[in-house]
Motif scaffolding. Structure first.
Motif, PDB file in Angstrom:
ATOM      1  N   SER A  30      -6.767  18.220   6.909  1.00  0.00           N
ATOM      2  CA  SER A  30      -5.357  17.559   6.162  1.00  0.00           C
ATOM      3  C   SER A  30      -5.454  16.032   6.382  1.00  0.00           C
ATOM      4  CB  SER A  30      -4.255  18.074   6.799  1.00  0.00           C
ATOM      5  OG  SER A  30      -4.213  17.798   8.326  1.00  0.00           O
ATOM      6  N   ALA A  31      -4.516  15.323   5.547  1.00  0.00           N
ATOM      7  CA  ALA A  31      -4.174  14.027   5.564  1.00  0.00           C
ATOM      8  C   ALA A  31      -2.785  13.825   5.651  1.00  0.00           C
ATOM      9  CB  ALA A  31      -4.752  13.293   4.350  1.00  0.00           C
ATOM     10  N   GLN A  32      -2.345  13.405   6.831  1.00  0.00           N
ATOM     11  CA  GLN A  32      -0.928  13.199   6.977  1.00  0.00           C
ATOM     12  C   GLN A  32      -0.214  11.932   6.671  1.00  0.00           C
ATOM     13  OE1 GLN A  32      -1.014  14.269  11.032  1.00  0.00           O
ATOM     14  NE2 GLN A  32      -1.571  16.627  10.582  1.00  0.00           N
ATOM     15  N   TYR A  33       1.017  12.006   6.179  1.00  0.00           N
ATOM     16  CA  TYR A  33       1.618  10.845   5.826  1.00  0.00           C
ATOM     17  C   TYR A  33       3.307  11.006   6.350  1.00  0.00           C
ATOM     18  CZ  TYR A  33       3.385  13.284   1.700  1.00  0.00           C
ATOM     19  OH  TYR A  33       3.841  14.169   0.836  1.00  0.00           O
ATOM     20  N   VAL A  34       3.759   9.666   6.225  1.00  0.00           N
ATOM     21  CA  VAL A  34       5.351   9.554   6.520  1.00  0.00           C
ATOM     22  C   VAL A  34       5.673   8.845   5.198  1.00  0.00           C
ATOM     23  CG1 VAL A  34       7.138   8.575   7.994  1.00  0.00           C
ATOM     24  CG2 VAL A  34       5.140   9.272   9.091  1.00  0.00           C
ATOM     25  N   ASP A  35       6.884   9.492   4.891  1.00  0.00           N
ATOM     26  CA  ASP A  35       7.465   8.960   3.456  1.00  0.00           C
ATOM     27  C   ASP A  35       8.507   7.588   4.163  1.00  0.00           C
ATOM     28  OD1 ASP A  35       9.131   8.121   1.356  1.00  0.00           O
ATOM     29  OD2 ASP A  35       9.526  10.329   0.916  1.00  0.00           O
ATOM     30  N   GLY A  39       9.215   5.107  -2.615  1.00  0.00           N
ATOM     31  CA  GLY A  39       7.935   5.417  -3.130  1.00  0.00           C
ATOM     32  C   GLY A  39       6.758   4.900  -2.321  1.00  0.00           C
ATOM     33  N   VAL A  40       6.758   4.890  -1.153  1.00  0.00           N
ATOM     34  CA  VAL A  40       5.814   4.220  -0.139  1.00  0.00           C
ATOM     35  C   VAL A  40       5.513   5.532   0.843  1.00  0.00           C
ATOM     36  CG1 VAL A  40       5.028   2.491   1.504  1.00  0.00           C
ATOM     37  CG2 VAL A  40       6.516   1.977  -0.291  1.00  0.00           C
ATOM     38  N   HIS A  41       3.944   5.955   0.984  1.00  0.00           N
ATOM     39  CA  HIS A  41       3.717   6.737   1.845  1.00  0.00           C
ATOM     40  C   HIS A  41       2.753   6.249   2.825  1.00  0.00           C
ATOM     41  CE1 HIS A  41       4.754  10.352  -0.728  1.00  0.00           C
ATOM     42  NE2 HIS A  41       5.735  10.036  -0.360  1.00  0.00           N
ATOM     43  N   ARG A  42       3.058   6.415   4.128  1.00  0.00           N
ATOM     44  CA  ARG A  42       2.307   5.656   5.160  1.00  0.00           C
ATOM     45  C   ARG A  42       1.431   6.767   5.775  1.00  0.00           C
ATOM     46  NH1 ARG A  42       4.094   5.358  10.355  1.00  0.00           N
ATOM     47  NH2 ARG A  42       6.431   5.487   9.608  1.00  0.00           N
ATOM     48  N   TYR A  43       0.045   6.511   5.611  1.00  0.00           N
ATOM     49  CA  TYR A  43      -1.087   7.667   6.017  1.00  0.00           C
ATOM     50  C   TYR A  43      -1.316   7.503   7.486  1.00  0.00           C
ATOM     51  CZ  TYR A  43      -1.395   9.985   1.733  1.00  0.00           C
ATOM     52  OH  TYR A  43      -1.244  10.757   0.629  1.00  0.00           O
ATOM     53  N   THR A  44      -0.934   8.364   8.215  1.00  0.00           N
ATOM     54  CA  THR A  44      -1.247   8.173   9.751  1.00  0.00           C
ATOM     55  C   THR A  44      -2.329   9.069  10.408  1.00  0.00           C
ATOM     56  OG1 THR A  44       0.194  10.223  10.159  1.00  0.00           O
ATOM     57  CG2 THR A  44       1.412   8.103   9.799  1.00  0.00           C
ATOM     58  N   HIS A  45      -2.630   9.976   9.817  1.00  0.00           N
ATOM     59  CA  HIS A  45      -3.750  10.698  10.253  1.00  0.00           C
ATOM     60  C   HIS A  45      -4.390  11.448   9.320  1.00  0.00           C
ATOM     61  CE1 HIS A  45      -5.777  12.488  13.646  1.00  0.00           C
ATOM     62  NE2 HIS A  45      -5.478  13.821  13.447  1.00  0.00           N
ATOM     63  N   THR A  46      -5.990  11.602   9.323  1.00  0.00           N
ATOM     64  CA  THR A  46      -6.844  12.460   8.412  1.00  0.00           C
ATOM     65  C   THR A  46      -7.535  13.182   9.682  1.00  0.00           C
ATOM     66  OG1 THR A  46      -6.833  10.915   6.674  1.00  0.00           O
ATOM     67  CG2 THR A  46      -8.540  12.682   6.829  1.00  0.00           C
ATOM     68  N   LYS A  47      -7.686  14.577   9.183  1.00  0.00           N
ATOM     69  CA  LYS A  47      -8.517  15.621   9.995  1.00  0.00           C
ATOM     70  C   LYS A  47      -9.301  16.624   9.291  1.00  0.00           C
ATOM     71  CE  LYS A  47      -4.962  18.821  11.595  1.00  0.00           C
ATOM     72  NZ  LYS A  47      -4.011  19.547  12.429  1.00  0.00           N
ATOM     73  N   HIS A  74       3.344   6.315  -6.497  1.00  0.00           N
ATOM     74  CA  HIS A  74       3.520   5.991  -5.177  1.00  0.00           C
ATOM     75  C   HIS A  74       2.657   4.817  -4.779  1.00  0.00           C
ATOM     76  CE1 HIS A  74       5.232  10.134  -4.325  1.00  0.00           C
ATOM     77  NE2 HIS A  74       6.142   9.410  -4.789  1.00  0.00           N
ATOM     78  N   ARG A  75       2.894   4.224  -3.583  1.00  0.00           N
ATOM     79  CA  ARG A  75       2.014   3.150  -3.071  1.00  0.00           C
ATOM     80  C   ARG A  75       1.797   3.631  -1.686  1.00  0.00           C
ATOM     81  NH1 ARG A  75       2.629  -2.308  -5.493  1.00  0.00           N
ATOM     82  NH2 ARG A  75       0.992  -2.587  -3.654  1.00  0.00           N
ATOM     83  N   ILE A  76       0.934   2.984  -0.867  1.00  0.00           N
ATOM     84  CA  ILE A  76       0.550   3.657   0.332  1.00  0.00           C
ATOM     85  C   ILE A  76       0.292   2.651   1.574  1.00  0.00           C
ATOM     86  CG2 ILE A  76      -0.626   5.772  -0.716  1.00  0.00           C
ATOM     87  CD1 ILE A  76      -3.232   4.313   0.581  1.00  0.00           C
ATOM     88  N   VAL A  77       0.635   3.052   2.616  1.00  0.00           N
ATOM     89  CA  VAL A  77       0.112   1.902   3.807  1.00  0.00           C
ATOM     90  C   VAL A  77      -0.941   3.063   4.627  1.00  0.00           C
ATOM     91  CG1 VAL A  77       0.876   1.119   5.973  1.00  0.00           C
ATOM     92  CG2 VAL A  77       2.639   1.072   4.008  1.00  0.00           C
ATOM     93  N   ALA A  78      -1.974   2.463   4.764  1.00  0.00           N
ATOM     94  CA  ALA A  78      -3.118   2.841   5.126  1.00  0.00           C
ATOM     95  C   ALA A  78      -3.400   2.784   6.716  1.00  0.00           C
ATOM     96  CB  ALA A  78      -4.627   2.317   4.463  1.00  0.00           C
ATOM     97  N   GLU A  79      -2.456   3.386   7.540  1.00  0.00           N
ATOM     98  CA  GLU A  79      -2.471   3.320   8.988  1.00  0.00           C
ATOM     99  C   GLU A  79      -3.509   4.114   9.661  1.00  0.00           C
ATOM    100  OE1 GLU A  79       0.772   4.896  11.769  1.00  0.00           O
ATOM    101  OE2 GLU A  79       1.565   3.284  10.836  1.00  0.00           O
ATOM    102  N   CYS A  80      -3.987   4.978   8.822  1.00  0.00           N
ATOM    103  CA  CYS A  80      -5.001   5.830   9.574  1.00  0.00           C
ATOM    104  C   CYS A  80      -6.241   5.192   9.355  1.00  0.00           C
ATOM    105  CB  CYS A  80      -4.991   7.235   8.753  1.00  0.00           C
ATOM    106  SG  CYS A  80      -6.381   8.133   8.933  1.00  0.00           S
ATOM    107  N   ASP A  95      -5.353  -1.139  -5.472  1.00  0.00           N
ATOM    108  CA  ASP A  95      -4.015  -1.321  -6.193  1.00  0.00           C
ATOM    109  C   ASP A  95      -2.773  -0.381  -5.279  1.00  0.00           C
ATOM    110  OD1 ASP A  95      -5.500   0.755  -7.470  1.00  0.00           O
ATOM    111  OD2 ASP A  95      -3.671   0.794  -8.887  1.00  0.00           O
ATOM    112  N   LEU A  96      -2.953   0.622  -4.737  1.00  0.00           N
ATOM    113  CA  LEU A  96      -2.074   1.454  -4.347  1.00  0.00           C
ATOM    114  C   LEU A  96      -1.701   1.004  -2.912  1.00  0.00           C
ATOM    115  CD1 LEU A  96      -3.923   5.017  -4.625  1.00  0.00           C
ATOM    116  CD2 LEU A  96      -2.248   4.027  -6.208  1.00  0.00           C
ATOM    117  N   LEU A  97      -2.168  -0.157  -2.190  1.00  0.00           N
ATOM    118  CA  LEU A  97      -1.834  -0.530  -0.836  1.00  0.00           C
ATOM    119  C   LEU A  97      -0.392  -1.328  -0.968  1.00  0.00           C
ATOM    120  CD1 LEU A  97      -5.184  -1.731   0.404  1.00  0.00           C
ATOM    121  CD2 LEU A  97      -3.853   0.194   1.262  1.00  0.00           C
ATOM    122  N   ALA A  98       0.813  -0.856  -0.429  1.00  0.00           N
ATOM    123  CA  ALA A  98       1.927  -1.596  -0.369  1.00  0.00           C
ATOM    124  C   ALA A  98       1.820  -2.924   0.267  1.00  0.00           C
ATOM    125  CB  ALA A  98       2.861  -0.713   0.518  1.00  0.00           C
ATOM    126  N   ASP A  99       2.526  -3.778  -0.263  1.00  0.00           N
ATOM    127  CA  ASP A  99       2.394  -5.163   0.348  1.00  0.00           C
ATOM    128  C   ASP A  99       3.009  -5.324   1.797  1.00  0.00           C
ATOM    129  OD1 ASP A  99       1.452  -6.200  -2.026  1.00  0.00           O
ATOM    130  OD2 ASP A  99       3.422  -6.525  -2.868  1.00  0.00           O
TER     131      ASP A  99
END
Length: 99
Positions: A30-35, A39-47, A74-80, A95-99
């Protein structure tokens, strides 16, 4: 059935904020995110389950998740770290990365 014949799909889990990769009917990662709203999803963990590592499933999972994010506008934050590395290696997703 060989690995090359495996049926692999990526689905968004409607019960929680994540995308799952399913191989022959079994969720193996899974790839987990926080809303974060707006429209921004912050990806926190991939396993990926240990028995399925090294088969390219993480890349398949993250690529499909990011394609779905793009389609949804949506845009994303790649925390993972894995998602961040994936975007770095695949600049077509930058281009998906949120500023």
């Amino acid at each position: 059935m060989s690995e090359s014949e495996a049926v692999v799909t990526v689905v968004q889990d409607a019960s929680k904020p994540e995308y799952d990769i399913v191989v022959d009917g079994e969720v193996v990662g899974s790839a987990q995110y926080v809303d974060d709203g707006d429209g921004v999803h912050r990806y926190t963990h991939t396993k990926i389950d240990p028995g399925h590592e090294g088969k390219g499933y993480a890349a398949t999972l993250v690529g499909a998740a990011l394609d779905a994010e793009r389609e949804a506008g949506h845009r994303i934050v790649a925390e993972c770290p894995y998602v961040a590395s994936f975007v770095e290696k695949h600049p077509e997703y930058a281009d998906l990365l949120a500023d």
